[in-house]
Design an enzyme around this catalytic site. Structure first.
Site, PDB file in Angstrom:
ATOM      1  N   ASP A  10      11.013 -11.728   7.805  1.00 28.09           N
ATOM      2  CA  ASP A  10      12.275 -11.847   8.734  1.00 28.09           C
ATOM      3  C   ASP A  10      11.735 -12.529   9.885  1.00 28.09           C
ATOM      4  O   ASP A  10      10.741 -13.534   9.679  1.00 28.09           O
ATOM      5  CB  ASP A  10      12.651 -10.373   8.973  1.00 28.09           C
ATOM      6  CG  ASP A  10      11.442  -9.704  10.095  1.00 28.09           C
ATOM      7  OD1 ASP A  10      10.436 -10.475  10.289  1.00 28.09           O
ATOM      8  OD2 ASP A  10      11.734  -8.617  10.395  1.00 28.09           O
ATOM      9  N   HIS A  11      12.684 -12.860  10.881  1.00 29.64           N
ATOM     10  CA  HIS A  11      12.331 -13.579  12.273  1.00 29.64           C
ATOM     11  C   HIS A  11      11.050 -13.196  12.823  1.00 29.64           C
ATOM     12  O   HIS A  11      10.256 -14.326  13.252  1.00 29.64           O
ATOM     13  CB  HIS A  11      13.600 -13.846  13.128  1.00 29.64           C
ATOM     14  CG  HIS A  11      13.799 -12.035  13.695  1.00 29.64           C
ATOM     15  ND1 HIS A  11      14.432 -11.014  12.659  1.00 29.64           N
ATOM     16  CD2 HIS A  11      13.513 -11.530  14.735  1.00 29.64           C
ATOM     17  CE1 HIS A  11      14.379 -10.010  13.420  1.00 29.64           C
ATOM     18  NE2 HIS A  11      13.848 -10.061  14.457  1.00 29.64           N
ATOM     19  N   CYS A  66       6.883  -8.881   8.645  1.00 29.70           N
ATOM     20  CA  CYS A  66       7.818  -8.816   9.506  1.00 29.70           C
ATOM     21  C   CYS A  66       6.911  -8.512  10.842  1.00 29.70           C
ATOM     22  O   CYS A  66       5.664  -9.017  10.857  1.00 29.70           O
ATOM     23  CB  CYS A  66       8.595  -7.545   9.288  1.00 29.70           C
ATOM     24  SG  CYS A  66       7.729  -5.974   8.903  1.00 29.70           S
ATOM     25  N   GLY A  67       7.499  -7.668  12.052  1.00 27.26           N
ATOM     26  CA  GLY A  67       6.683  -7.627  12.974  1.00 27.26           C
ATOM     27  C   GLY A  67       5.430  -6.866  12.856  1.00 27.26           C
ATOM     28  O   GLY A  67       4.576  -7.167  13.279  1.00 27.26           O
ATOM     29  N   THR A  68       5.752  -5.733  12.120  1.00 27.00           N
ATOM     30  CA  THR A  68       4.677  -4.730  12.324  1.00 27.00           C
ATOM     31  C   THR A  68       4.358  -4.774  10.720  1.00 27.00           C
ATOM     32  O   THR A  68       2.971  -4.139  10.406  1.00 27.00           O
ATOM     33  CB  THR A  68       5.119  -3.344  12.243  1.00 27.00           C
ATOM     34  OG1 THR A  68       6.231  -2.865  11.458  1.00 27.00           O
ATOM     35  CG2 THR A  68       5.701  -3.266  13.797  1.00 27.00           C
ATOM     36  N   GLY A  69       5.039  -4.931   9.466  1.00 24.08           N
ATOM     37  CA  GLY A  69       4.509  -4.999   8.407  1.00 24.08           C
ATOM     38  C   GLY A  69       5.134  -3.457   7.507  1.00 24.08           C
ATOM     39  O   GLY A  69       5.247  -3.392   6.251  1.00 24.08           O
ATOM     40  N   GLY A  71       8.430  -1.901   8.175  1.00 21.39           N
ATOM     41  CA  GLY A  71       9.682  -2.307   7.621  1.00 21.39           C
ATOM     42  C   GLY A  71       9.741  -2.779   6.173  1.00 21.39           C
ATOM     43  O   GLY A  71      10.397  -2.161   5.384  1.00 21.39           O
ATOM     44  N   HIS A  99      -7.287  -0.784  -7.377  1.00 22.57           N
ATOM     45  CA  HIS A  99      -7.235   0.453  -7.835  1.00 22.57           C
ATOM     46  C   HIS A  99      -5.624   0.571  -7.793  1.00 22.57           C
ATOM     47  O   HIS A  99      -5.390   1.452  -8.702  1.00 22.57           O
ATOM     48  CB  HIS A  99      -7.777   1.373  -7.105  1.00 22.57           C
ATOM     49  CG  HIS A  99      -9.011   1.443  -6.780  1.00 22.57           C
ATOM     50  ND1 HIS A  99     -10.100   2.486  -6.277  1.00 22.57           N
ATOM     51  CD2 HIS A  99      -9.969   0.827  -7.730  1.00 22.57           C
ATOM     52  CE1 HIS A  99     -11.398   2.295  -6.533  1.00 22.57           C
ATOM     53  NE2 HIS A  99     -11.385   1.272  -7.425  1.00 22.57           N
ATOM     54  N   ASN A 100      -4.876   0.178  -7.108  1.00 26.37           N
ATOM     55  CA  ASN A 100      -3.655   0.179  -7.312  1.00 26.37           C
ATOM     56  C   ASN A 100      -2.623  -0.736  -8.010  1.00 26.37           C
ATOM     57  O   ASN A 100      -1.301  -0.633  -7.840  1.00 26.37           O
ATOM     58  CB  ASN A 100      -2.988   0.536  -5.809  1.00 26.37           C
ATOM     59  CG  ASN A 100      -3.446   1.471  -4.954  1.00 26.37           C
ATOM     60  OD1 ASN A 100      -4.363   1.157  -4.100  1.00 26.37           O
ATOM     61  ND2 ASN A 100      -3.840   2.625  -5.555  1.00 26.37           N
ATOM     62  N   ARG A 110       2.897  -9.204  14.664  1.00 25.57           N
ATOM     63  CA  ARG A 110       2.930  -9.000  16.035  1.00 25.57           C
ATOM     64  C   ARG A 110       1.383  -8.341  16.380  1.00 25.57           C
ATOM     65  O   ARG A 110       0.980  -8.178  17.657  1.00 25.57           O
ATOM     66  CB  ARG A 110       3.974  -8.248  16.466  1.00 25.57           C
ATOM     67  CG  ARG A 110       5.213  -8.721  16.537  1.00 25.57           C
ATOM     68  CD  ARG A 110       6.414  -8.022  16.847  1.00 25.57           C
ATOM     69  NE  ARG A 110       7.646  -8.801  16.936  1.00 25.57           N
ATOM     70  CZ  ARG A 110       8.876  -8.300  16.960  1.00 25.57           C
ATOM     71  NH1 ARG A 110       8.876  -7.020  16.956  1.00 25.57           N
ATOM     72  NH2 ARG A 110       9.879  -8.936  17.090  1.00 25.57           N
ATOM     73  N   ARG A 133      -8.962   4.028 -15.693  1.00 27.64           N
ATOM     74  CA  ARG A 133      -8.232   5.128 -15.237  1.00 27.64           C
ATOM     75  C   ARG A 133      -7.517   4.944 -14.156  1.00 27.64           C
ATOM     76  O   ARG A 133      -6.312   5.524 -14.061  1.00 27.64           O
ATOM     77  CB  ARG A 133      -9.634   5.966 -14.666  1.00 27.64           C
ATOM     78  CG  ARG A 133     -10.091   5.706 -13.354  1.00 27.64           C
ATOM     79  CD  ARG A 133     -11.199   6.242 -12.891  1.00 27.64           C
ATOM     80  NE  ARG A 133     -11.712   6.017 -11.391  1.00 27.64           N
ATOM     81  CZ  ARG A 133     -12.373   5.018 -11.358  1.00 27.64           C
ATOM     82  NH1 ARG A 133     -12.791   4.269 -12.156  1.00 27.64           N
ATOM     83  NH2 ARG A 133     -12.720   4.921 -10.110  1.00 27.64           N
ATOM     84  N   HIS A 134      -7.237   3.619 -13.631  1.00 26.44           N
ATOM     85  CA  HIS A 134      -6.341   3.404 -12.292  1.00 26.44           C
ATOM     86  C   HIS A 134      -5.060   3.275 -13.256  1.00 26.44           C
ATOM     87  O   HIS A 134      -3.857   3.481 -12.320  1.00 26.44           O
ATOM     88  CB  HIS A 134      -6.739   2.398 -11.631  1.00 26.44           C
ATOM     89  CG  HIS A 134      -8.366   2.511 -11.045  1.00 26.44           C
ATOM     90  ND1 HIS A 134      -8.396   3.348 -10.047  1.00 26.44           N
ATOM     91  CD2 HIS A 134      -9.287   1.852 -11.234  1.00 26.44           C
ATOM     92  CE1 HIS A 134      -9.799   3.393  -9.758  1.00 26.44           C
ATOM     93  NE2 HIS A 134     -10.249   2.463 -10.293  1.00 26.44           N
ATOM     94  N   ARG A 137      -2.824   6.413 -13.437  1.00 26.62           N
ATOM     95  CA  ARG A 137      -2.160   6.704 -12.133  1.00 26.62           C
ATOM     96  C   ARG A 137      -0.959   5.748 -11.865  1.00 26.62           C
ATOM     97  O   ARG A 137      -0.039   6.457 -11.421  1.00 26.62           O
ATOM     98  CB  ARG A 137      -3.413   6.772 -11.225  1.00 26.62           C
ATOM     99  CG  ARG A 137      -4.515   7.840 -11.525  1.00 26.62           C
ATOM    100  CD  ARG A 137      -5.542   7.597 -10.597  1.00 26.62           C
ATOM    101  NE  ARG A 137      -6.755   8.399 -11.004  1.00 26.62           N
ATOM    102  CZ  ARG A 137      -7.817   8.450 -10.793  1.00 26.62           C
ATOM    103  NH1 ARG A 137      -8.494   7.194 -10.090  1.00 26.62           N
ATOM    104  NH2 ARG A 137      -8.896   9.310 -11.098  1.00 26.62           N
TER     105      ARG A 137
END
Length: 144
Positions: A10-11, A66-69, A71, A99-100, A110, A133-134, A137
């Site tokens: 985003d902006h 984004c600003g924080t990640g 959202g 793992h994920n 920011r 194993r991952h 999951r």
């Protein structure tokens, strides 16, 4: 890397996205940008959706900023098949891939410096899923 890495923001994440696209290109990564295209205020869920559609269609990795990640990670994780991870350091980026099998990296302009963001991105891109194993999951994500 033969498949592209899709970038979206985003902006509030636009400037860091532009820097990370240039950095990824220097690493030899094919870069695709789904927007936004300026600092003009916009709605991050729209760009998260664009990116997630491309990641799923192309079976590749994505980067949302984004600003924080926060959202972007919430918006992206609403899509089945998307495993978006907000990573504050290289360890988190490595482990979420190992793992994920995360397919979308989320970052916050920011609070994250550009040098750290580059290092986190490089770690995310270069780390392969460990499987085993991952995978069992990961399979539970869409079945519960």
């Amino acid at each position: 890397m033969s498949t592209p890495v899709i970038f979206g923001s985003d902006h509030a994440g636009f400037a860091l996205k532009e820097q990370l696209k240039a950095f990824a290109s220097k690493l030899g990564v094919q870069v695709v940008d789904v927007g936004c295209d300026s600092l003009q205020s916009c709605d991050y869920p729209l760009f998260a959706e664009k990116l997630c559609s491309r990641v799923l269609a192309d079976k590749c990795l994505g980067v949302l900023i984004c600003g924080t990640g926060l959202g972007m990670s919430m918006a992206a994780n609403r899509r089945a098949g998307i495993r978006a991870a907000l990573c504050a350091n290289e360890y988190m980026a490595r482990m979420t891939r190992l793992h994920n099998n995360a397919n979308v990296l989320c970052l916050g302009e920011r609070w994250m410096g550009a040098g750290l963001a580059e290092s986190v991105l490089e770690t995310f891109i270069k780390t392969e899923f460990e499987g085993g194993r991952h995978q069992r999951r990961i399979d539970l994500f869409d079945s519960l």
